[in-house]
Every structure is written in structure tokens, then in C-alpha cells.
Design an enzyme around this catalytic site. Structure first.
Site, PDB file in Angstrom:
ATOM      1  NE  ARG A  53     -11.361   1.216  13.766  1.00 41.84           N
ATOM      2  CZ  ARG A  53     -11.903   2.040  12.946  1.00 41.84           C
ATOM      3  NH1 ARG A  53     -12.608   1.432  11.946  1.00 41.84           N
ATOM      4  NH2 ARG A  53     -11.607   3.320  13.034  1.00 41.84           N
ATOM      5  CD  GLN A  82      -0.944   2.344   2.216  1.00 42.79           C
ATOM      6  OE1 GLN A  82      -0.123   2.048   2.963  1.00 42.79           O
ATOM      7  NE2 GLN A  82      -1.424   3.366   2.084  1.00 42.79           N
ATOM      8  N   GLY A 112     -15.583  -1.497   7.955  1.00 48.43           N
ATOM      9  CA  GLY A 112     -16.587  -1.858   8.838  1.00 48.43           C
ATOM     10  C   GLY A 112     -16.664  -3.509   9.047  1.00 48.43           C
ATOM     11  CG  HIS A 158      -8.318   5.696   5.879  1.00 46.28           C
ATOM     12  ND1 HIS A 158      -7.335   5.737   4.963  1.00 46.28           N
ATOM     13  CD2 HIS A 158      -7.812   5.316   6.893  1.00 46.28           C
ATOM     14  CE1 HIS A 158      -6.219   5.425   5.490  1.00 46.28           C
ATOM     15  NE2 HIS A 158      -6.374   5.548   6.487  1.00 46.28           N
ATOM     16  NE  ARG A 160      -7.263   5.227  11.046  1.00 46.85           N
ATOM     17  CZ  ARG A 160      -6.653   5.779  12.153  1.00 46.85           C
ATOM     18  NH1 ARG A 160      -7.540   5.548  13.324  1.00 46.85           N
ATOM     19  NH2 ARG A 160      -5.502   6.176  12.555  1.00 46.85           N
TER      20      ARG A 160
END
Length: 433
Positions: free
Chosen positions: A380, A157, A358, A318, A321
Site C-alpha cells: 500500500r 505473481q 500491514g 492479502h 482484502r
């Protein structure tokens, strides 16, 4: 009539093994909400680090919208279909992967665990899940590639540097270390408005943490007449106050140098210089392999990606964020997949559509696939596992998510993920409770 015994597979074996052992896996639970709480507890003495990784922009409304969107889409199972033996393999850019799950790029993992990105890359390689490395990593490109292993699938990335020479150096290093696809993040030309970080003035890069891709880069370090650092390991836990005191009050030269390098690296990655569609030609001319744009939310941008010959897009905000009050990423995917141009390009193989933001469970993965994604990124929850138990925690999150997806796919009456990709009207109901 006697039914045949299904063939064994490692995904459902994961569930069976838990029952056979008579105890839960390493994280103590598979409930993702409980795992999130355990991660917060593990980081209780370093809450700013926890919030930096898991917090969101503004009021966190976009992050909330991401999760709420998944709640609005409901799976509609079908019955009496022989799906005893299921296949969740998927092919992306000509490579067949064991599942449609990918590890999302997450920066500065050294805030959460001493093994940082090395643990995540290694666990991903072990499970067989593609690992996407962030330019904001706290370990070098070379070290992460080594940890991912010779058989690991890895993408790089790119936070697009301001200067061409640094950009070319990063592309060269990524390619030399086996990163096969390039993911360009478009939504972070500047840092978002994040109150939880502003309240504590918390920015690891300013202290030399999360800049290890830079400090290991020969072109960047040559600017300061310094050699590139090899096998650099950031200290865990990260304690910015001690670094600041050492640099500003005690005259510690190493701390001063790290803070100076952090400022310079930030000037490369988050300079505030925004790129345009025409700038993509430079990347395409200097990268051999798929180029994927991460951060696409509009239908028109997805269609522009096709017009510019881009290989793939990641529909993402993102994780909420960057922009507060933005559209949920899953709703953006739904809008984008209504485009005839996008569907035609996807069908012909000209465009690959991936999804991020999500995702918490295996059923979330299935919902994104049904709406039209060909692969799904998870971020996450991987970091929850890392914060609690390092390599083993990451491995559990990957295994439980894929196992959950594999089982739920069968319970919904489908034997292959390819059967449900883009079949939203058949697989899902959009309900607002």
C-alpha cells in the site's frame, strides 16, 4: 580513543541529503500517515478508484488487525555495540539483494497514475528492490519487464488461470522476459466481499482495465480471432460510467470489445474454481525457478508446502482484502515460525519464508524479520507514492523505508539483518497496551 568515521552508504545518505538540501523529499513528508492522506487527496475526484486499491474486505477488521499486530510487538534496543558500518544485504533463492524489502504484487495500478506499473517497476529497478508483477496489471508482461530494466530483479505473481493453455502461455512469457521466481496467489480464487466496491459496482476488469496481461497474450486473444495487443495503455483517469455508456448506449465497438474481453479474462482468473495441493505439480513441472505460495496463514499449510517441495511461502492475508475477521498476518507468521518443521526447512535452505500485509515502516520490516521472515513485501505505501507523484513517489517510499530500516537496525544495536532474523525473543517484546 578516537572513533573511526563510518563508511558512507546510500541508505543513510538519503537522510543526510534531506537535511543538506533543507527541504523534504518529493512527497512533502516522510510521515506515512500523512502520505496516506495525501494519496487520498490526490484521488479525491476518483474515490472509488482509491477505495478499490486501498480498501479491505468486510468491516476492514483484518486490515486493522494487521496494523495492530505491529503495534503489539516492540523492539528492544541493546547498547554499546559497534554497528557503525551496517550491512542490510540479504540472499533469497541464491540471489543477493541490497535489502530484504520487496515490492508486493498490486494489480490495476493504472487506476492511480497514468504511468501505472511502468513507474513502479522502473523505480524498483532503479533502487535495486525486487519487483513482483501482478497478473492483474494494467500493462503487459513485456512492457513491465522493459520498464524494470535489464538489471532489475523481477518475480511474476500468478492468479492461476482456469485453463492449462493460458497458464502455460503466461509462464512462458514471464520466463522469456526475465522473471526469475513465480509467486502463486492462493487466496483469490474468487474476489472477497468488499462493500466499498459493491456499493459503487466498481470492478475495473469488467471494463477492460487490469486485463492487459490477457489482451497481450496470444493464446487468450486467439480464442476471439484477435491479435495480441502491444504497448496497450489504459486511460487515466479510469471512468467506468463513460465506458459503459459508450458500449451500451452509443454502440462503441472498442468499448464493447473491451468489456467482453474483461468478462472472459475474469472467467479465467476468478472463475471460482479452487485449486488443490495436488494441482501444484502442474506448475512445478512447467516452471524453471523458485515457486512461492502467497497467502499461507496456517502452520499446517506451511508444513504441507514443505512436503510438496515448494521453495518458499509468503505469509500473507492479502492486506486484509479477502477475508474479514481473519488473523493478523504478523501473528500468523509468529505461529508458523514456532513449527519445528518450518524452522528446520528454513535452516537447511529447503524453504524460504517471506512476509506480507500491514507493513508501513522500516521498523515494521525489522519486526517481521525478527519473527522469522527472510524478506518482507511492501504494498500500500508504494501505491500511495504512485498516486501522488508517480515514479518519484514510488522511489521515495522505497528509499525512506530502507533508510528507516537501516538506521533503526543500528539504533537497536545490530550490524546486519542476518543477526536478527528469527531472534524474536532477543529483539522483540510482545506487549498489549
Amino acid at each position: 580513543m578516537t572513533a573511526e568515521v563510518p563508511l558512507p552508504n546510500k541508505w543513510t545518505n538519503y537522510l543526510v541529503d534531506i537535511y543538506v538540501r533543507g527541504r523534504p523529499p518529493v512527497l512533502g513528508t516522510v510521515n506515512i500517515k500523512d502520505i496516506e492522506e495525501k494519496a487520498r487527496e490526490a484521488m479525491k475526484d476518483h474515490i472509488p478508484a482509491y477505495m478499490y486499491t486501498f480498501g479491505s474486505a468486510g468491516t476492514c477488521s483484518t486490515d486493522s488487525a494487521n496494523k495492530r499486530a505491529f503495534e503489539n510487538y516492540k523492539l528492544v534496543p541493546r547498547m554499546l555495540v559497534d554497528v557503525s558500518n551496517r550491512n542490510i544485504e540479504t540472499t533469497i533463492f541464491g540471489v543477493t539483494y541490497p535489502s530484504p524489502l520487496l515490492v508486493a504484487p498490486v494489480g490495476v495500478q493504472g487506476l492511480l497514475h497514468a504511468d501505472a506499473e511502468l513507474a513502479t517497476a522502473s523505480a524498483a529497478g532503479s533502487v535495486g528492490v525486487p519487483f513482483i508483477m501482478s497478473t492483474a496489471s494494467s500493462r503487459s508482461i513485456e512492457d513491465v519487464a522493459k520498464a524494470n530494466g535489464p538489471r532489475g530483479h523481477r518475480w511474476y505473481q500468478l492468479y492461476w488461470p482456469r485453463t492449462a493453455d493460458i497458464t502455460l502461455s503466461l509462464l512462458k512469457r514471464a520466463k522469456a522476459n526475465g522473471f526469475t521466481a513465480l509467486v502463486i496467489t492462493l487466496d483469490t480464487m474468487i474476489l472477497g466481499w468488499r462493500p466499498h466496491d459493491l456499493e459503487t459496482a466498481y470492478l475495473p476488469f469488467a471494463y477492460g482495465v487490469g486485463i492487459q496481461v490477457g489482451t497481450s497474450d496470444p493464446v487468450f486473444m486467439q480464442r476471439f480471432d484477435l491479435p495480441p495487443r502491444e504497448n496497450e495503455r489504459t486511460r487515466f483517469p479510469f471512468e467506468p460510467e463513460k465506458i459503459r455508456m459508450a458500449a451500451l448506449e452509443q454502440g462503441d465497438e472498442e468499448a464493447q470489445r473491451n468489456m467482453s474481453l474483461g468478462k472472459e479474462w475474469l472467467g479465467e482468473l476468478n472463475s471460482g474454481a479452487f485449486r488443490t495441493w495436488d494441482d501444484l505439480k502442474f506448475i512445478k513441472d512447467n516452471w524453471e525457478g523458485p515457486v512461492i505460495l502467497k497467502g499461507i496463514q496456517r502452520v499446517t499449510d506451511a508444513e504441507k508446502a514443505i512436503a510438496h517441495g515448494i521453495d518458499g511461502i509468503i505469509v500473507s492475508n492479502h492486506g486484509g482484502r479477502q477475508v474479514d475477521g481473519a488473523i493478523a498476518s504478523l501473528d500468523a507468521l509468529d505461529s508458523i515460525m514456532k513449527s519445528r518443521k518450518v524452522r528446520a526447512a528454513q535452516k537447511s535452505g529447503k524453504l524460504t519464508v517471506l512476509f506480507d500485509s500491514g507493513v508501513r515502516t522500516g521498523s515494521d520490516v525489522l519486526k517481521a524479520l525478527a519473527i522469522g521472515a527472510q524478506g518482507v513485501l511492501i504494498g500500500r505505501p508504494i501505491m500511495y507514492g504512485l498516486a501522488i507523484a508517480g515514479w518519484e513517489g514510488v522511489e521515495q517510499i522505497l528509499l525512506q523505508t530502507i533508510c528507516d530500516m537501516h538506521i533503526t537496525l543500528g539504533l537497536c544495536g545490530y550490524g546486519s539483518v542476518n543477526e536478527i532474523i528469527g531472534k524474536k525473543d532477543e529483539v522483540l517484546a510482545n506487549l498489549h497496551y
